[in-house]
Design an enzyme around this catalytic site. Sequence first.
Site, mmCIF file in Angstrom:
data_model
loop_
_atom_site.group_PDB
_atom_site.id
_atom_site.type_symbol
_atom_site.label_atom_id
_atom_site.label_comp_id
_atom_site.label_asym_id
_atom_site.label_seq_id
_atom_site.Cartn_x
_atom_site.Cartn_y
_atom_site.Cartn_z
ATOM 1 N N ALA B 64 2.061 -18.268 -45.491
ATOM 2 C CA ALA B 64 2.608 -17.805 -46.766
ATOM 3 C C ALA B 64 4.071 -18.245 -46.939
ATOM 4 C CB ALA B 64 2.518 -16.293 -46.838
ATOM 5 N N GLY B 111 -1.343 -17.266 -42.954
ATOM 6 C CA GLY B 111 -2.351 -17.455 -43.994
ATOM 7 C C GLY B 111 -3.139 -18.751 -43.809
ATOM 8 N N GLU B 114 -5.709 -17.956 -41.414
ATOM 9 C CA GLU B 114 -6.730 -17.112 -42.052
ATOM 10 C C GLU B 114 -7.727 -17.974 -42.839
ATOM 11 O OE1 GLU B 114 -6.197 -13.114 -42.763
ATOM 12 O OE2 GLU B 114 -4.120 -13.369 -43.452
ATOM 13 N N GLU B 134 2.876 -13.005 -38.557
ATOM 14 C CA GLU B 134 3.084 -11.879 -39.474
ATOM 15 C C GLU B 134 3.871 -10.733 -38.855
ATOM 16 O OE1 GLU B 134 0.409 -13.686 -39.339
ATOM 17 O OE2 GLU B 134 -0.545 -13.921 -41.300
#
Lengths: 253, 251
Positions: B64, B111, B114, B134
Amino acid sequence: MFVTNFQSHNTLSWTRSDGIGNLILNMPPSNTMSFRFFNEFKEWIGNPDRFDGLKAVIIHGAGRHFSSGSDLDSLLSEIDRVQQIVSGEDTTCSVPPFLPENYNSFLALEQLNLPVIAAISGVCIGSGFELSLFCDFRICTHDAVLGLPESTFGLMPGLGGIQRFAQLAGKSRAVEYVLRGCTFQASDALEMGLVDLTVPRSELLNACHDLILHLPGVHDRELKKLTLSNYRRIKASNGVITRNCKELKTNDK
Amino acid sequence: MMVSENLRYELTDRIGVFTLCGSPGNLLPAPDFLDPETLTAILERDEPKGLIIHGAGRNFSAGADLSKLYSQSEDPGNLHYRMDRGASTLSIIENLDIPVIAAINGICFGGGLEIALACHIRIAAANALFAFPEVNHNLIPGLGGIKRTDALTTKISALILILGGDMVNAEEALKLGIVDRLAPANAAREEGLKLMMKMTSGRSLRVIKAVMRTLNNVGKLTPADAYAEEIRSFCSLAAAELLRRKTEECS
């Protein structure tokens, strides 16, 4: 040694000795699974008395190979004979009863209240490999060749093999190998968790007998009375070997 | 075709290729890097036999874009909405009835990881790096990555990755099970495409979808229901194959 000869069984040979049942897929050289095989297999697994007093069952192929799987042409012509095929944008046919019957026979094998070992040598592909995936253990020779090639001739494995492949080897491997339809070696199968042990060809049956000796609970005279869940629990509690190797790995985590 | 400033899409040999792009780390400006409607529309239009997701340049994605994430957080309702949309895109990808390969060169963080975890197969270049950073920002992976990591590896390894924020290289990731295959350095894209061709060329879309649907049902349906679906798929393939053979005989 107690040998039962079934005159009706042409494609299978079933013998019992020292508490171990031996089922031989007896259609050499490739032990192709014909309609007759599936009918005889259904009759074989459908008779529980056959397994009385046994502590384990070994399944292997006559000759060099385990099995090359279903006879595809006769399978397709039988579907063609018994089913109305609706063609069009979404070609379909209803499910002919013999297909779920074949699956149910395999399922009955999987649910048999005895450890079942597939002793795999040579070629073990298609429905032959699917049959081995319904066994509790797969021991195979170093030179065995395994795989699910159905997608390369416009079909898919249809006896529950895809589900079991994914449970043992994980979804990623299943996606790759079922779509590619390629065969793979015993060492790859071992690495993926699809087989439990690889041995030299000359030691295949010895290795099966050795495994049976070391199975938890085999000395228990009450074994034949155990329910499946009891059986699984006993095997799991010994921590040595569980019903299938995937469970063992999960428990290890 | 540009889907957004940060995502490119093209169709080659019936394989759809999504390229994360727009910055050296291919940062994701929002959780919904690809919205579910766009993905569905592309799939319906192109009917690809498979998808590949990779990053432009040297990296897959560094995750992100935090400055943009924080500005979106000023409106918690908006952030929640966008997280939900990102999660549903990944869930669509995970359950697609065509194979999806993540081809991972370089950095694959947060992300980015992910997205990779939602794909069916992850191929990592020898120089790929994986992490969930994170936790260092007092956040957690929020697009289903925790659940997917847990499903692929042991609980302890999942904790070390997610709570420890540790970085692992490609070989370690393979051992942990969060990566399925290794490729030579910087060659994940080529290897991914090669594997995709082996899985799809010569296979009809019908066969591919039947196999993938059966696989997607594992663990989601009861074994009996999964088999009922499987045998219906098998019969429809058999019917198509019989028709094909008859047509061949006639011509």
